[in-house]
Design a protein around this motif. Sequence first.
Motif, PDB file in Angstrom:
ATOM      1  N   TRP A 170       5.937  35.797 -58.832  1.00 33.01           N
ATOM      2  CA  TRP A 170       6.334  35.839 -57.424  1.00 33.01           C
ATOM      3  C   TRP A 170       5.505  36.904 -56.697  1.00 33.01           C
ATOM      4  O   TRP A 170       5.030  36.690 -55.585  1.00 33.01           O
ATOM      5  CB  TRP A 170       7.821  36.141 -57.328  1.00 33.01           C
ATOM      6  N   TYR A 210       1.747  37.053 -53.149  1.00 31.53           N
ATOM      7  CA  TYR A 210       1.439  37.842 -51.954  1.00 31.53           C
ATOM      8  C   TYR A 210       0.269  38.803 -52.146  1.00 31.53           C
ATOM      9  O   TYR A 210      -0.332  39.243 -51.169  1.00 31.53           O
ATOM     10  CB  TYR A 210       2.665  38.650 -51.531  1.00 31.53           C
ATOM     11  N   SER A 239      12.666  44.617 -52.103  1.00 34.47           N
ATOM     12  CA  SER A 239      12.103  43.323 -51.710  1.00 34.47           C
ATOM     13  C   SER A 239      10.783  43.117 -52.436  1.00 34.47           C
ATOM     14  O   SER A 239      10.082  44.084 -52.752  1.00 34.47           O
ATOM     15  CB  SER A 239      11.877  43.268 -50.195  1.00 34.47           C
ATOM     16  N   TYR A 285      16.866  33.949 -51.292  1.00 35.76           N
ATOM     17  CA  TYR A 285      15.421  34.048 -51.491  1.00 35.76           C
ATOM     18  C   TYR A 285      14.795  34.994 -50.467  1.00 35.76           C
ATOM     19  O   TYR A 285      14.002  35.880 -50.808  1.00 35.76           O
ATOM     20  CB  TYR A 285      14.799  32.655 -51.387  1.00 35.76           C
ATOM     21  N   GLU A 344      12.895  38.459 -50.807  1.00 33.67           N
ATOM     22  CA  GLU A 344      11.502  38.466 -50.358  1.00 33.67           C
ATOM     23  C   GLU A 344      11.250  39.563 -49.328  1.00 33.67           C
ATOM     24  O   GLU A 344      10.326  40.360 -49.458  1.00 33.67           O
ATOM     25  CB  GLU A 344      11.163  37.099 -49.765  1.00 33.67           C
TER      26      GLU A 344
END
Length: 805
Positions: A7, A11, A172, A257, A261
């Motif tokens: 995950w 980013y 986060s 989610y 996030e």
Amino acid sequence: MKVPLSWLKAYVDVNVPVDELAHRLTMAGVESGGVEQLGGWNDTYVGHVLAVEQHPNADRLRLCTVDIGAEQLQVVCGAPNVAVDQNIAFAKVGARMFDTHSGKTEALKPAKIRGVVSEGMICSVLELGLGEEHDGILVLPDDAPLGSLLSDYLGDAVLDLEVTANRPDCLSVLGVAREVAAFQGNRITEPDVSYPEDGEPIALLATVEVADPEYCKRYTASLITGITIGPSPQWMQDRLNRAGQRPINNIVDVTNYVMLEYGQPLHAFDFDKVKDRKVIVRQAAPNEEHTTLDGIERKLQPPMMVIADPDGVIGLAGVMGGGNTEVTEATTTILLESASWHPFNTRRTGDALKLRSEASQRFEKGWRPELSPLGLRRATKLMLDVAGGTAAKGIIDIYPGQQDVAKVTLTLNRLERVLGITVPLEEVTKTLTTLGFDCKAVGDDAVETTVPAWRADITIEEDLVEEIARVIGYDRIPTTMLSTPIPLSQPDPARELKEEIRDLLAAAGLQEVVNYSMVSGQAIEVTKGTAAEGAKEPELLRAANPMSPEHEYLRTTLKPGLLKTLANNQRHDNVPQWYFEVGREYLFYGEGLPIEPEVAAGIMAGPGALSTWGAEETATGFYDAKGVLESVLERLNVVASYESTDDSFYYPGRSAVVTANGQQIAQLGEVHPTVLEHFDVRAERAVYFEIDLAALLTALPDVGRRFRGPSVYPGALRDLALTASVDVPAAKVQTIIEQHPLVARATLFDVYIGSQVDDGVRSLAYRVFLQAQDRTLTAEEVTKAMERTLARLEKELGATQRQQG
């Protein structure tokens, strides 16, 4: 905070091994508690279901033909969701899987099920250790590479971060991604928050009223119609599972989610259940009742904040939603809330209701209101992607008391003064930019930063200095000598006395304890004893929100805590239970602030100091505590006297106050049996003492103790029997005897009251040791010393030498 590496990589590019990543995060101030490796499945592959047939001997079982690339295998499967053309996780015989029956990880054995050989197993999420779902098999995406090892395809690492209270942004995944980007020198990829707004204007569909803007800093909402409730996509479920969240449905999963996030908690209301399509943000009414999503009916009190409609409460603000507007399979319209709640009020609400949630944990840390619309738009976009529907045009955004965006300026001069090193302006700007700050150069030696919405901890210039230091690495800061001399130590007699008292009491055999400053009102009432004549009794100070009745009031004495400690340790009754505590009492007399005197107090019970293996055991008593006090005062060079006192806290006739220089400095005595019974203390006796540290400080001699070696000349012993009134303290007599310059010490060895002395009179016998430092005393000098001492005793105390026979 659990952060799956897969995950995180969505980013930011991670160009270091996961163990080094965890170490570098720790060195940057985001401590990693460990790395959990997911995967490592042996003999487990990405397979494809070629055929599904009914088991010939079982109605609920099916025979599946699975292609794993190199071979095709037959397996018996009971999962209701298995179907042709699915990509699945297939474990061959010998693979180690979680056994749902035994609860252990075991090797898969060859099996014949209802007469048919099964050559492996199609796996569920639970069997792979990826979550708790086991009602059906795990269905992989269509693009899953057939025949590849499952560990290569689904394997992952999860960082377990221990986030400190001042860094809520790291609760986060994006916050952690910014940290990684900063120390790697690259940038993050921001998630897409854009979506089509094809519906009617939201202002025509819903209204929101914020009745209490003090506790609701900002309230934003969006509206989506025509949604379809169902499971969320597998990629979202995988990320939630690995981050420790259980998937529920596509709407609830999106709110969780985005919370993980962005760090922004959200809540989705079934809007068709909201009365008059109106939301009211207000304080709860006294004793207002509300059933939360966990099915528990709770009684609310102001200033708890609630989300309500005209009929009543529909959600507990910042903590948990309500069961009356819960999203169900029949839900078609969603009102999505993203708000900013007062951190202290949210914490008080959770404590009062004994209800904590992932949402309240984040709101308690304090988020900037600017994050609310960002999280709202991201969640709205994802809901449209996974649940369909149409978003209303615009959002509701109520922002009372809106303030300008926070800006902080950092100068290179200040940076160098704090860190002791020079950092180029270009590097400063790049570092802060990768952390999400908007930077603008101010001349050649300063940068003005716009603080991002997720960094509520940045308020002053020194906060930016800390950001630079931890990102570039503390190892870049050289070790140098101090630029200025070390300041001289400032004497603090009160603190020094307190520490010396601690050492002396520990040396006397007592163990230090630290008790709560909050006690029950009943405990204070039982232990307050008899107040001194003319003394005003202090008022009790009650906590506004006590944890329990046992911790309701600030203590006015250390007695309750020490007695409770003694009661809790009674199982160790075969050893002395001697405890002491140094702490504050809180005495409030109705005006101003409470007085907070510091005292040293002790409780003593169990076998006494004279109990040995070769002698009969005796219980700790008055003279054990008196001996402790005498040893402490002697080491402090304080001359004290003991006088009996009448205090209902103590057993009659077994208590005393200690005075020095004409003022009371301590008290001691055997605790009254009724007090011991209240605290469930079963000891035969318990002795309590208390030293007033402020009074003792004034009683200390002006000059320190000086060493004087023992005399090399012999001394002389004389026994002195006196008769004196029973009201004359024996300690006062001893003090006068020892004040003669030739008397080294005097010891009381006998007290007699009976027929051989008059009524109201007692006999005191002392052994007096006389000695000079520079000569051997003659018999005449000893006789004259005793005569002068007797004359002074008769003049000051009325004591006379007792005649023999």
